[in-house]
Design a protein around this motif. Structure first.
Motif, PDB file in Angstrom:
ATOM      1  N   ARG A 241       0.819  -1.224   0.000  1.00 18.12           N
ATOM      2  CA  ARG A 241       0.000   0.000   0.000  1.00 18.12           C
ATOM      3  C   ARG A 241       0.847   1.265   0.000  1.00 18.12           C
ATOM      4  O   ARG A 241       0.404   2.312  -0.473  1.00 18.12           O
ATOM      5  N   HIS A 242       2.052   1.167   0.556  1.00 16.89           N
ATOM      6  CA  HIS A 242       2.916   2.348   0.689  1.00 16.89           C
ATOM      7  C   HIS A 242       4.248   2.058   0.005  1.00 16.89           C
ATOM      8  O   HIS A 242       5.196   1.604   0.639  1.00 16.89           O
ATOM      9  N   ARG A 243       4.309   2.331  -1.299  1.00 13.63           N
ATOM     10  CA  ARG A 243       5.498   2.024  -2.079  1.00 13.63           C
ATOM     11  C   ARG A 243       6.739   2.717  -1.526  1.00 13.63           C
ATOM     12  O   ARG A 243       7.849   2.189  -1.605  1.00 13.63           O
ATOM     13  N   GLU A 244       6.551   3.933  -0.966  1.00 13.50           N
ATOM     14  CA  GLU A 244       7.720   4.658  -0.463  1.00 13.50           C
ATOM     15  C   GLU A 244       8.386   3.917   0.692  1.00 13.50           C
ATOM     16  O   GLU A 244       9.603   4.000   0.884  1.00 13.50           O
ATOM     17  N   LEU A 245       7.600   3.143   1.450  1.00  8.27           N
ATOM     18  CA  LEU A 245       8.180   2.334   2.523  1.00  8.27           C
ATOM     19  C   LEU A 245       9.048   1.219   1.956  1.00  8.27           C
ATOM     20  O   LEU A 245      10.160   0.975   2.428  1.00  8.27           O
ATOM     21  N   ALA A 246       8.502   0.543   0.960  1.00  7.02           N
ATOM     22  CA  ALA A 246       9.267  -0.542   0.335  1.00  7.02           C
ATOM     23  C   ALA A 246      10.541  -0.005  -0.297  1.00  7.02           C
ATOM     24  O   ALA A 246      11.621  -0.600  -0.156  1.00  7.02           O
ATOM     25  N   ASP A 247      10.450   1.127  -0.985  1.00  3.44           N
ATOM     26  CA  ASP A 247      11.634   1.710  -1.602  1.00  3.44           C
ATOM     27  C   ASP A 247      12.682   2.075  -0.559  1.00  3.44           C
ATOM     28  O   ASP A 247      13.878   1.856  -0.750  1.00  3.44           O
ATOM     29  N   ALA A 248      12.220   2.662   0.559  1.00  3.03           N
ATOM     30  CA  ALA A 248      13.152   3.056   1.616  1.00  3.03           C
ATOM     31  C   ALA A 248      13.853   1.841   2.206  1.00  3.03           C
ATOM     32  O   ALA A 248      15.061   1.874   2.476  1.00  3.03           O
ATOM     33  N   VAL A 252      17.969   0.875   2.041  1.00  3.60           N
ATOM     34  CA  VAL A 252      18.794   0.634   3.223  1.00  3.60           C
ATOM     35  C   VAL A 252      19.434  -0.746   3.178  1.00  3.60           C
ATOM     36  O   VAL A 252      20.639  -0.897   3.419  1.00  3.60           O
ATOM     37  N   THR A 253      18.643  -1.778   2.847  1.00  9.39           N
ATOM     38  CA  THR A 253      19.211  -3.126   2.814  1.00  9.39           C
ATOM     39  C   THR A 253      20.180  -3.297   1.647  1.00  9.39           C
ATOM     40  O   THR A 253      21.040  -4.179   1.686  1.00  9.39           O
ATOM     41  N   GLY A 254      20.065  -2.458   0.624  1.00  9.62           N
ATOM     42  CA  GLY A 254      21.008  -2.478  -0.483  1.00  9.62           C
ATOM     43  C   GLY A 254      22.182  -1.545  -0.273  1.00  9.62           C
ATOM     44  O   GLY A 254      22.970  -1.325  -1.186  1.00  9.62           O
ATOM     45  N   ASP A 255      22.279  -0.962   0.938  1.00 10.39           N
ATOM     46  CA  ASP A 255      23.405  -0.104   1.333  1.00 10.39           C
ATOM     47  C   ASP A 255      23.513   1.176   0.516  1.00 10.39           C
ATOM     48  O   ASP A 255      24.605   1.730   0.344  1.00 10.39           O
ATOM     49  N   LEU A 256      22.383   1.649   0.006  1.00 16.75           N
ATOM     50  CA  LEU A 256      22.366   2.932  -0.688  1.00 16.75           C
ATOM     51  C   LEU A 256      22.084   4.083   0.264  1.00 16.75           C
ATOM     52  O   LEU A 256      22.395   5.232  -0.032  1.00 16.75           O
ATOM     53  N   GLU A 257      21.454   3.784   1.402  1.00 11.66           N
ATOM     54  CA  GLU A 257      21.142   4.780   2.417  1.00 11.66           C
ATOM     55  C   GLU A 257      21.488   4.208   3.794  1.00 11.66           C
ATOM     56  O   GLU A 257      21.432   2.989   3.985  1.00 11.66           O
ATOM     57  N   PRO A 258      21.824   5.066   4.760  1.00 12.38           N
ATOM     58  CA  PRO A 258      22.101   4.570   6.116  1.00 12.38           C
ATOM     59  C   PRO A 258      20.817   4.128   6.807  1.00 12.38           C
ATOM     60  O   PRO A 258      19.711   4.569   6.450  1.00 12.38           O
ATOM     61  N   VAL A 259      20.957   3.254   7.796  1.00 13.99           N
ATOM     62  CA  VAL A 259      19.789   2.736   8.516  1.00 13.99           C
ATOM     63  C   VAL A 259      18.997   3.869   9.149  1.00 13.99           C
ATOM     64  O   VAL A 259      17.765   3.818   9.214  1.00 13.99           O
ATOM     65  N   ARG A 260      19.674   4.914   9.594  1.00 13.71           N
ATOM     66  CA  ARG A 260      18.968   6.013  10.272  1.00 13.71           C
ATOM     67  C   ARG A 260      17.968   6.709   9.362  1.00 13.71           C
ATOM     68  O   ARG A 260      17.073   7.408   9.847  1.00 13.71           O
ATOM     69  N   SER A 261      18.084   6.534   8.028  1.00 16.21           N
ATOM     70  CA  SER A 261      17.122   7.162   7.124  1.00 16.21           C
ATOM     71  C   SER A 261      15.716   6.610   7.319  1.00 16.21           C
ATOM     72  O   SER A 261      14.728   7.268   6.967  1.00 16.21           O
ATOM     73  N   LEU A 262      15.605   5.401   7.891  1.00 11.68           N
ATOM     74  CA  LEU A 262      14.284   4.820   8.157  1.00 11.68           C
ATOM     75  C   LEU A 262      13.579   5.507   9.317  1.00 11.68           C
ATOM     76  O   LEU A 262      12.394   5.255   9.552  1.00 11.68           O
ATOM     77  N   LEU A 263      14.306   6.337  10.055  1.00 12.22           N
ATOM     78  CA  LEU A 263      13.713   7.019  11.212  1.00 12.22           C
ATOM     79  C   LEU A 263      13.014   8.317  10.832  1.00 12.22           C
ATOM     80  O   LEU A 263      12.580   9.063  11.709  1.00 12.22           O
ATOM     81  N   LEU A 268       7.909   6.513   9.520  1.00 12.28           N
ATOM     82  CA  LEU A 268       7.498   5.819  10.739  1.00 12.28           C
ATOM     83  C   LEU A 268       5.984   5.850  10.909  1.00 12.28           C
ATOM     84  O   LEU A 268       5.360   4.845  11.310  1.00 12.28           O
ATOM     85  N   VAL A 269       5.346   6.973  10.564  1.00  8.76           N
ATOM     86  CA  VAL A 269       3.898   7.081  10.682  1.00  8.76           C
ATOM     87  C   VAL A 269       3.209   6.073   9.761  1.00  8.76           C
ATOM     88  O   VAL A 269       2.262   5.387  10.140  1.00  8.76           O
ATOM     89  N   ARG A 270       3.701   5.965   8.529  1.00  8.69           N
ATOM     90  CA  ARG A 270       3.087   5.017   7.580  1.00  8.69           C
ATOM     91  C   ARG A 270       3.347   3.570   7.984  1.00  8.69           C
ATOM     92  O   ARG A 270       2.531   2.693   7.742  1.00  8.69           O
TER      93      ARG A 270
END
Length: 273
Positions: A241-248, A252-263, A268-270
């Motif tokens: 339902r929330h593609r931006e969550l899957a992309d994020a 992160v798991t592909g090491d393109l962004e740091p884990v803290r970007s998920l915060l 978090l609301v979605r």
């Protein structure tokens, strides 16, 4: 030396002093001031150093091959998750896709000595229609390879040999490249001081933990969902339902962004809303 396989370490005065290898010309002893174990999962250097913390607990096997004849996913990757594992599809050009089948638990044991047969059956079961395999199936695993530390007197581990836990995406390229940069810095400084002890190489160990610890914790959290079908179904519906969550999460798991970007508050609301 292409075609040679390292099977043991040379020791001198309680420290690593080189390697023993076997090749077309027989056994060869190669002495070195510094030995870097970059020999992947089930590393010989790691095992000879006695730095494996425990036997793997996460029983998963990954099978990979190139196929033709399926719909090109274009710029996107495709991941199909089932009760016994998952199948990932990514286009590599010229109508060819790279497909990885991950089998877990009893399914991993079912791979047995027939990796190609299991791979072909999995494509049918996961609905990857029309796939025609164009090369051999390559197998790897386990995805759980914990080490006590990555340094010893006269030796250092890098890449998958330095410890691995990634049950979901199997990502390892970034860790290998970034780990090699960190190792090069530590080795250079140690050589300048003419001190190749584990204590002198400790900055590499500390830098590795800063670079990779957060990602490993995230992978453990992901495995807690992936290994539980009901939890996985719940999260999958929310990600759909929330593609931006899957992309994020993929970034992160592909090491393109740091884990803290998920915060980020919006994510978090979605995720928990």
């Amino acid at each position: 030396r292409t075609g040679e396989r390292v099977h043991d370490l040379l020791w001198e005065g309680g420290r690593v002093a080189g390697v023993l290898s076997v090749g077309p010309g027989g056994e060869r002893a190669t002495r070195a001031r510094m030995v870097v174990g970059a020999d992947g999962l089930r590393s010989v250097v790691l095992r000879r150093l006695g730095l494996l913390r425990r036997a793997p607990r996460l029983r998963k096997v990954a099978l990979t091959a190139h196929v033709r004849g399926i719909a090109d996913p274009g710029a996107h990757g495709e991941l199909r998750v089932g009760r016994g594992g998952c199948v990932g599809v990514a286009a590599v050009g010229d109508g060819t896709c790279n497909i990885t089948v991950v089998a877990t638990g009893a399914e991993a044991r079912a791979v047995g000595g027939d990796a190609s047969g299991y791979f072909d059956r999995a494509l049918r079961e996961y609905g990857v229609a029309g796939a025609e395999r164009v090369d051999d199936v390559l197998a790897t695993g386990p995805f759980d390879w914990p080490v006590r530390r990555a340094v010893a007197d006269g030796a250092l581990l890098v890449g998958d040999a330095a410890g691995y836990y990634d049950p979901f995406t199997g990502e390892g390229i970034f860790r290998a490249l970034r780990g090699a940069e960190l190792a090069a810095d530590a080795i250079h400084a140690a050589l300048l001081r003419d001190d190749l002890s584990a204590a002198a190489l400790a900055p590499y160990e500390q830098a590795r933990r800063r670079a990779f610890a957060a990602g490993e914790r995230l992978q453990h959290a992901i495995e807690a969902f992936v290994s539980r079908p009901r939890a996985l179904a719940l999260v999958s519906r929310r990600l759909a339902r929330h593609r931006e969550l899957a992309d994020a999460l993929v970034r992160v798991t592909g090491d393109l962004e740091p884990v803290r970007s998920l915060l980020h508050p919006a994510l978090l609301v979605r995720l928990v809303g």
